[in-house]
Design a protein around this motif. Sequence first.
Motif, PDB file in Angstrom:
ATOM      1  N   THR A 182       9.853  12.275 -44.837  1.00  0.00           N
ATOM      2  CA  THR A 182       8.750  13.015 -44.363  1.00  0.00           C
ATOM      3  C   THR A 182       8.228  11.942 -42.884  1.00  0.00           C
ATOM      4  O   THR A 182       7.665  12.492 -42.076  1.00  0.00           O
ATOM      5  CB  THR A 182       7.459  12.703 -45.294  1.00  0.00           C
ATOM      6  OG1 THR A 182       7.648  13.384 -46.326  1.00  0.00           O
ATOM      7  CG2 THR A 182       6.162  12.913 -44.621  1.00  0.00           C
ATOM      8  N   CYS A 183       8.705  10.688 -43.014  1.00  0.00           N
ATOM      9  CA  CYS A 183       8.635   9.808 -41.903  1.00  0.00           C
ATOM     10  C   CYS A 183       8.966  10.472 -40.337  1.00  0.00           C
ATOM     11  O   CYS A 183      10.125  10.894 -40.511  1.00  0.00           O
ATOM     12  CB  CYS A 183       9.139   8.507 -41.916  1.00  0.00           C
ATOM     13  SG  CYS A 183       9.007   7.468 -40.444  1.00  0.00           S
ATOM     14  N   PRO A 184       8.330  10.411 -39.358  1.00  0.00           N
ATOM     15  CA  PRO A 184       8.919  11.252 -38.161  1.00  0.00           C
ATOM     16  C   PRO A 184       9.898  10.555 -37.792  1.00  0.00           C
ATOM     17  O   PRO A 184      10.818  11.152 -37.001  1.00  0.00           O
ATOM     18  CB  PRO A 184       7.758  11.189 -37.195  1.00  0.00           C
ATOM     19  CG  PRO A 184       6.389  11.074 -38.105  1.00  0.00           C
ATOM     20  CD  PRO A 184       6.629  10.298 -39.353  1.00  0.00           C
ATOM     21  N   ALA A 185       9.983   9.198 -38.101  1.00  0.00           N
ATOM     22  CA  ALA A 185      11.230   8.327 -37.346  1.00  0.00           C
ATOM     23  C   ALA A 185      12.147   8.288 -38.481  1.00  0.00           C
ATOM     24  O   ALA A 185      13.335   7.865 -38.366  1.00  0.00           O
ATOM     25  CB  ALA A 185      10.628   6.964 -37.054  1.00  0.00           C
ATOM     26  N   HIS A 186      12.097   8.838 -39.722  1.00  0.00           N
ATOM     27  CA  HIS A 186      12.995   8.957 -40.896  1.00  0.00           C
ATOM     28  C   HIS A 186      13.312   7.293 -41.098  1.00  0.00           C
ATOM     29  O   HIS A 186      14.809   7.108 -41.172  1.00  0.00           O
ATOM     30  CB  HIS A 186      14.117   9.837 -40.650  1.00  0.00           C
ATOM     31  CG  HIS A 186      13.726  11.221 -40.381  1.00  0.00           C
ATOM     32  ND1 HIS A 186      13.063  11.863 -41.199  1.00  0.00           N
ATOM     33  CD2 HIS A 186      13.826  11.940 -39.243  1.00  0.00           C
ATOM     34  CE1 HIS A 186      12.708  13.167 -40.825  1.00  0.00           C
ATOM     35  NE2 HIS A 186      13.256  13.153 -39.567  1.00  0.00           N
ATOM     36  N   MET A 187      12.448   6.510 -41.223  1.00  0.00           N
ATOM     37  CA  MET A 187      12.822   5.223 -41.682  1.00  0.00           C
ATOM     38  C   MET A 187      13.556   5.180 -42.889  1.00  0.00           C
ATOM     39  O   MET A 187      13.129   5.842 -43.828  1.00  0.00           O
ATOM     40  CB  MET A 187      11.533   4.169 -41.471  1.00  0.00           C
ATOM     41  CG  MET A 187      11.079   3.982 -40.146  1.00  0.00           C
ATOM     42  SD  MET A 187       9.911   2.853 -40.091  1.00  0.00           S
ATOM     43  CE  MET A 187      10.765   1.332 -40.066  1.00  0.00           C
TER      44      MET A 187
ATOM     45  N   PRO B  45       4.109   3.554 -27.767  1.00  0.00           N
ATOM     46  CA  PRO B  45       5.036   3.591 -28.341  1.00  0.00           C
ATOM     47  C   PRO B  45       6.565   4.444 -28.072  1.00  0.00           C
ATOM     48  O   PRO B  45       7.629   3.871 -28.419  1.00  0.00           O
ATOM     49  CB  PRO B  45       4.444   4.145 -29.692  1.00  0.00           C
ATOM     50  CG  PRO B  45       3.289   4.702 -29.302  1.00  0.00           C
ATOM     51  CD  PRO B  45       2.998   3.911 -28.000  1.00  0.00           C
ATOM     52  N   SER B  46       6.258   5.615 -27.607  1.00  0.00           N
ATOM     53  CA  SER B  46       7.533   6.301 -26.978  1.00  0.00           C
ATOM     54  C   SER B  46       8.138   5.519 -26.071  1.00  0.00           C
ATOM     55  O   SER B  46       9.582   5.648 -26.095  1.00  0.00           O
ATOM     56  CB  SER B  46       6.905   7.973 -26.808  1.00  0.00           C
ATOM     57  OG  SER B  46       6.163   7.762 -25.735  1.00  0.00           O
ATOM     58  N   GLY B  47       7.492   5.094 -25.071  1.00  0.00           N
ATOM     59  CA  GLY B  47       8.251   4.626 -24.054  1.00  0.00           C
ATOM     60  C   GLY B  47       8.958   3.431 -24.388  1.00  0.00           C
ATOM     61  O   GLY B  47      10.086   3.134 -24.009  1.00  0.00           O
TER      62      GLY B  47
ATOM     63  N   ILE C  59       3.677   6.505 -34.778  1.00  0.00           N
ATOM     64  CA  ILE C  59       5.403   6.836 -35.395  1.00  0.00           C
ATOM     65  C   ILE C  59       5.833   7.840 -34.675  1.00  0.00           C
ATOM     66  O   ILE C  59       7.105   8.062 -34.528  1.00  0.00           O
ATOM     67  CB  ILE C  59       5.009   6.890 -37.017  1.00  0.00           C
ATOM     68  CG1 ILE C  59       6.309   6.777 -37.690  1.00  0.00           C
ATOM     69  CG2 ILE C  59       4.355   8.191 -37.601  1.00  0.00           C
ATOM     70  CD1 ILE C  59       7.346   5.364 -37.505  1.00  0.00           C
ATOM     71  N   ASN C  60       4.928   9.082 -34.716  1.00  0.00           N
ATOM     72  CA  ASN C  60       5.566  10.143 -33.791  1.00  0.00           C
ATOM     73  C   ASN C  60       6.270   9.717 -32.434  1.00  0.00           C
ATOM     74  O   ASN C  60       7.293  10.318 -32.122  1.00  0.00           O
ATOM     75  CB  ASN C  60       4.613  11.250 -33.673  1.00  0.00           C
ATOM     76  CG  ASN C  60       4.687  12.215 -34.907  1.00  0.00           C
ATOM     77  OD1 ASN C  60       5.744  12.991 -35.220  1.00  0.00           O
ATOM     78  ND2 ASN C  60       3.726  12.449 -35.509  1.00  0.00           N
ATOM     79  N   GLY C  61       5.490   8.873 -31.679  1.00  0.00           N
ATOM     80  CA  GLY C  61       5.782   8.531 -30.593  1.00  0.00           C
ATOM     81  C   GLY C  61       7.159   7.746 -30.488  1.00  0.00           C
ATOM     82  O   GLY C  61       8.043   7.792 -29.877  1.00  0.00           O
TER      83      GLY C  61
END
Lengths: 597, 392
Positions: free
Chosen positions: A193-198, A292-294, A577-579
């Motif tokens: 589920t984690c957008p970053a798939h940690m 975060p994304s940058g 987290i999406n970023g």
Amino acid sequence: MSIKDILSPFSAWKKVIKDPVTVKDPFNDRPGAPRYRGFHKNELDKCIGCGACEEICQNAAIDMVPVEGIETVEGDSGLRPMVDYGRCCWCALCVDICSTNSLTLSNEYTWIDSDPDVFRFIPGYDKKEWDNSKLGWTKPKNYDLNTYERVEMKELHPEERDKSFIEFVKGYSKEQAEAEADRCIDCGLCTATCPAHMSIPEYIKAIRNDDMEEGLRIMYETNPLPEICGRICTHKCETVCAIGHKGEPLSIRWLKRYIADQVPESKYKEVLEQGLEITPKSKKVAIIGSGPSGLSAAYYLSRMGYATKIFESLPEAGGMMRYGIPSYRLPYDQIDKDINYILSCGVEIEYNVKIGKDITIEQLEKDYDAVFSGTGLHLGRSTRIPGSEHENVFFATDLLREISLGTEIKVDEKIVVIGGGNVAMDITRSLARLQNQKYGKVDVLATCLEAEDIMPADREEVVEAREEKAIVDPGWGPKDIKIENGKIKGLNVVKCLSVFDDEGRFSPKFDEDKKKFFPAEMVVESIGQGMDLTYIDSIKDKLEFSDRGRIVVNEKYQSSLPWFFVGGDIIKGPDVINGIANGHIAAKGIDEFLNKK
Amino acid sequence: MFSIKEDRSKFPTKKADGTLDIDLDSQKYVKIWQGPNHPGITGNMALELTVSGDEVVQSKTHVGYLYRAFEKLMERRKFIQCFPICIRMCVPEPDINEYLLAASVEELGGIEVPEMAEWLRTLVLEMARVTILLRGVPGQGGTMSLGMGVQWGVYVRDLMLDRFEELTGGRVYHMYIAPGGVRGLLPSGFKDRMEEVLKKVDEFVVDIDNLMFNNAVFKVRTKGVGIIDKDWIDQYSVVGPNARAAGIMRDVRKDYPYLKYDQLDFEPHTETDSDIYARSRVRWHDLQTSVDLIRQIMAKMPEKGEIRAKTPNVLHWKIPKGETYQRIESSRGEYGFYMVTDGSAYPRRINLRGPSYNSAMVLLEKMLVNANISDVSSLMVSLATCPPEIER
């Protein structure tokens, strides 16, 4: 030896006149006891495919398998247990550990078939006559093989925190973190589920093993901002945590923070760069914005060997993390800890540079091989109700930025905040602190369209705001701001009956007869944020935009201009987290693009 | 009359190296295998008998037909996963293994089990003793073709298994005592139904007394036969009913009270003759003691209470480094688990100390010399050897 020894055994003859104790009845089954550990049943809809049953089965009799008609969605792996009765010993540990209590045993115990393969079946899916059996083994009452209550997180008492911007969440101690980590069942629903798939179960395991360095390494594989995420992540992982079905989900966010907190910044290089070999590449990438994304894109690109430079319009890095989130939730030194490490990896940064003004986007295209833009949602949105143009009506994003920049902002004695999201709660709580500092009392009220149960803000934000004496009165639609003699007197609202229509579109409905007036001298609007895309005006024609005005990107966050990648809140979110996730994916996309170039 | 005193005048002489000079070609001796599949062997085990006429001159116990590596398998299992395995180390009385595993884990893990769970454990262990003795006591007659008592015992035992089924969810493998507690409270009306079964056991006790213990044939076949010399008791670590039949009071429930036994009023029975009859008689008394204990437990135990202590998540339950020996009075005497842990989620070593090993591997070989071949099964059963416990 006596005569009794001769005669006594003949007493057995009395049994001759007794009824036989065996029953000759081959047609009627003898039902198993109500607690009997018979054949498996599974409520497929209730089951989330967490695999705890498979994990605990000491005979390896359970395999998690895909099942037709059950989709993999957030919080459900789409798998269901298949039991092999050639291996099962009916200990029912699978039932006792089941995260949702969907798996039970019936009291049925006879099953005859000439085909040995049928004894490997998927309970609930392969229909059996005992599926509706009411009796059989269920998890005993008051018998739990795991702990379903969270380890409480210590926080500053509301009276200690409501005057200052000091971080109020204290963090876990070693014992607390280990106890909380112990509750994890390693199902991996969180990772999916984690957008970053940690690799959440893995770093939680590192806590159990008291190996913080390993934990940090695992986190950096997918997230280079663990101190930040460990404090303010929207923790989608926790909403799907399997443990949450029977109790409170794991405090995954606090565990992440615990790991990052344990490793001092001075050790980061040693821990994260052990055995690391980076082959420098000749190509350069420009990053617009240090949100975060940058930062995420910059970090992973630097790990791949690219020369990366960030252009930041504000005096410090962090974007909305620094200029949108109050420091009582995310202290600046923790932001610095994460960012300092990224910058130490060879990422360059130039502050106070606005693309489109100081440097054109064309110049970037010329100087760099690829550009990633993660400029975020920094603009406020107005309700546009009568009176909203008054000088004492502010946008939350502006005020939060000013607070972070250290500028003194206007704080009146009575304030109303319009909005029910996390940003609204952030400004409400920040203003409450400032009022307390200035007037020694709090008089700030937050109101929003959504009713209490559907407020977009995290629940704890609402609770904590109230603990800090702010008033949250949800379920009202702003009508107009009452102004007398050029001064704001308050906000007129009407009862909001519903926010969305049947098709889920934003279409609020009001009961105009139910009115309320919130007295105020100052109004803050926090109903969403907008993006400022003026810096790409010159290339707008070459970019594709969606109906809702967002730049269209592919799965690698590449826009219709191949050298231009876009991520962060302006594409997906808004949240950190999406970023981080799309910054990471974009970095891989840029690498692919540059390899082909 | 048969004597266990070694009289080797008419039997093979010893060679210089101490072994017997048995020349099978002389046709004076015959080798007979009793087992591994034989009605007189309670499980898969073999006795290699050298007989002269109908008397045994040499016996050798062979095991290896039943090895399942449970101790080793447990080293690859998490602590909670061990309890469905360890029960198989003694099939007819599985609960003692469940308890010992749980007690060892709890001792090393520093877990205190709730009061209610302790009472329920005591109850289940006594129910298990009744269950095995309902077969064991008449089984002594069964070795002499007195099968009727065995049939009666099987019937009453089945009624006790019904009680096990409603309490634990299983008839033979109960899997009820798990590390941390027990897996359920008494079902409603359980005590009344249990009392009905206990009354049946009482009847059985009288019936078997009439059928077996006051039976001329049984007495002739068992009195003075298979005497365990008092000196051997310590020498061969003879425990439980076998020791008590020799007049030596040895009962873990009294010597090292565990669970709730210190709150129960009972006195284990002793005899003095130390022959097959005395050992059977001790077990017959043990059966009655257990029935009395079950009644006492049901009267004294609380109606409600917690059944499980708070433990870490069983999927990663790590037990601190340590070692412990936990013992229990099984129907055959002292039965213990030696557990070593290394701080991981898996036991480093679990070793079972069971009374059958000594009985079958050492004592039986010694006792069978000079025994009549028709008494071999009787002797073995009187020692209550349990092959699944000898090799795990």
